[in-house]
Design an enzyme around this catalytic site. Sequence first.
Site, PDB file in Angstrom:
ATOM      1  CG  HIS A   1      30.831  43.632   6.832  1.00 55.04           C
ATOM      2  ND1 HIS A   1      30.267  42.817   7.781  1.00 55.04           N
ATOM      3  CD2 HIS A   1      31.740  42.868   6.165  1.00 55.04           C
ATOM      4  CE1 HIS A   1      30.804  41.597   7.692  1.00 55.04           C
ATOM      5  NE2 HIS A   1      31.703  41.613   6.726  1.00 55.04           N
TER       6      HIS A   1
ATOM      7  CD  GLU B   1      27.446  44.937   8.331  1.00 52.30           C
ATOM      8  OE1 GLU B   1      28.093  44.765   9.381  1.00 52.30           O
ATOM      9  OE2 GLU B   1      27.153  43.996   7.559  1.00 52.30           O
TER      10      GLU B   1
ATOM     11  CD  GLU C   1      25.677  41.883  13.394  1.00 48.72           C
ATOM     12  OE1 GLU C   1      25.151  42.739  12.660  1.00 48.72           O
ATOM     13  OE2 GLU C   1      26.621  41.157  13.020  1.00 48.72           O
TER      14      GLU C   1
END
Length: 449
Positions: free
Chosen positions: A88, A91, A286
């Site tokens: 992404h 990110e 994450e």
Amino acid sequence: MMVLFTPCLCLWLGAWVSTTSGLDFRYHNTVEIEQYLKAVNRNYSSFTHLHSIGKSVEGRDLWVLVLGKYPNEHKIGIPEFKYVGNMHGNEVVGRVLLLHLIEHLTQGYLSDPEVTRILNSTRVHILPSMNPDGFEASDRDCMFSEGRFNKHGVDLNRNFPDAFERDEEEPREAEVRAIMDWLSSESFVLSANLHGGAVVASYPYDNSNGGAELQRGSSVSPDNDVFVHLAKTYSFSHTHMHKENNCYESKDFKNGITNGYYWYPLSGGMQDYNYVWSQCLEITLELSCCKYPPESDLPGLWRANKPALLAYMQQVHLGVKGQVLDSTGVPVQNALVEVEGRRNLCPFRTDKNGEYYRLLLPGNYTFKVTALGQESITETLSIPHGPDVYSAMTHNFVLQRSSSSVPDVTQPTESCTSKVRNPAGSHSVALLASWFVPLLSMTLRSLLV
Ligand SMILES: *[C@@H]1O[C@H](CO)[C@@H](O)[C@H](O)[C@H]1NC(C)=O
Ligand SMILES: *[C@@H]1O[C@H](CO)[C@@H](O)[C@H](O)[C@H]1NC(C)=O
Ligand SMILES: *[C@@H]1O[C@H](CO)[C@@H](O)[C@H](O)[C@H]1NC(C)=O
Ligand SMILES: [Zn+2]
């Protein structure tokens, strides 16, 4: 005395800083990253290899730096590992961390014992940015930005073939095709995909069609114990991921890990694709609450993640590896190597060298090895903890030519080259129940992973 010492100290500090701070903590653009990787490859050509695995929609190269004692090609017994960042485009922490990891590995090879052992035993592939177009289009908003998507507005983590969905031939984006080709050209064993917007290690499956994998809101794979261990290795080697509650109003992730589907279901994700079709165990990391944090946060993020990035790589040495050979010692390609009690949607098979790698926690396991024209064999192996010694246990299976004319091969229920589905009828009621609970969290969180 202090007055006399001060200039010496400054000189010494100055020299130290100039040799260890080559890569500054900021967001490098795509051109700068390309220049950096080329310089690294020039300076450390004996143990790095740089290549592009394809181009983005706008024609930017997807550069992969390979590091290892034998960077240019696979060697039997040396497992292939990969990190993928910036899928992404907005990110961005993973992209920064992977460059610093490259710097750490190149500066430490043959001087830092831990780095040396990793690179002597593992071939490490690093793709700092899978979505350079998205990065270039991104603003610096913490949560939402168009840069999440590729140039066609497609979410790349929804664009892979999905094991649990109907057989629709969705068009694949250039970046996704590049990854799929890359996966078929190397036999990857272990991988992680770096994202942002939360602080947690998430593991397969991300999707389900309500079959036996669906257990109390999680979609549980046959290698769940290994995945939990892998995710915990990251969260507990990280300074605070395991402490939970890292981001305001985010779900409370026990031990800093979660089953992907339990968090929220998604289809077409990269980690399920890696696991189901490429025999590569992949988890999704994450790494920051804010997807695009201020540059002043970057040194702290590197310090928090560095030990975890290294410890995770070492897990590629879990379990057992080896070759399947025929009675004359010739490697057998495409042999099924199955572990009792682990019914993988696509059974693991040997590659063109007759090699298999099987990540398993220490314990006793029964293997069944099957190949066309050979007698199948069953053997129980006692497997130690490989990461401690930077090598999985090595075990070769030797097959005898089959005397019967009937091939003794377990056929996978359906072809694993395209789609895998649970037997018809296994969804319906279970499917409805399973979707009810995650529905709310799905709508809230659908823009995270
Ligand atoms: C490569 O080596 C040159 C010359 O020593 C040095 O100036 C440069 O910083 C190095 N770059 C990297 C990325 O290692
Ligand atoms: C790693 O490999 C290099 C190059 O072959 C060798 O010189 C070195 O001794 C090895 N070190 C370790 C710790 O295995
Ligand atoms: C594995 O089998 C060996 C004997 O072959 C036994 O000593 C050992 O306790 C077993 N380990 C486990 C974890 O069951
Ligand atoms: Zn993401």
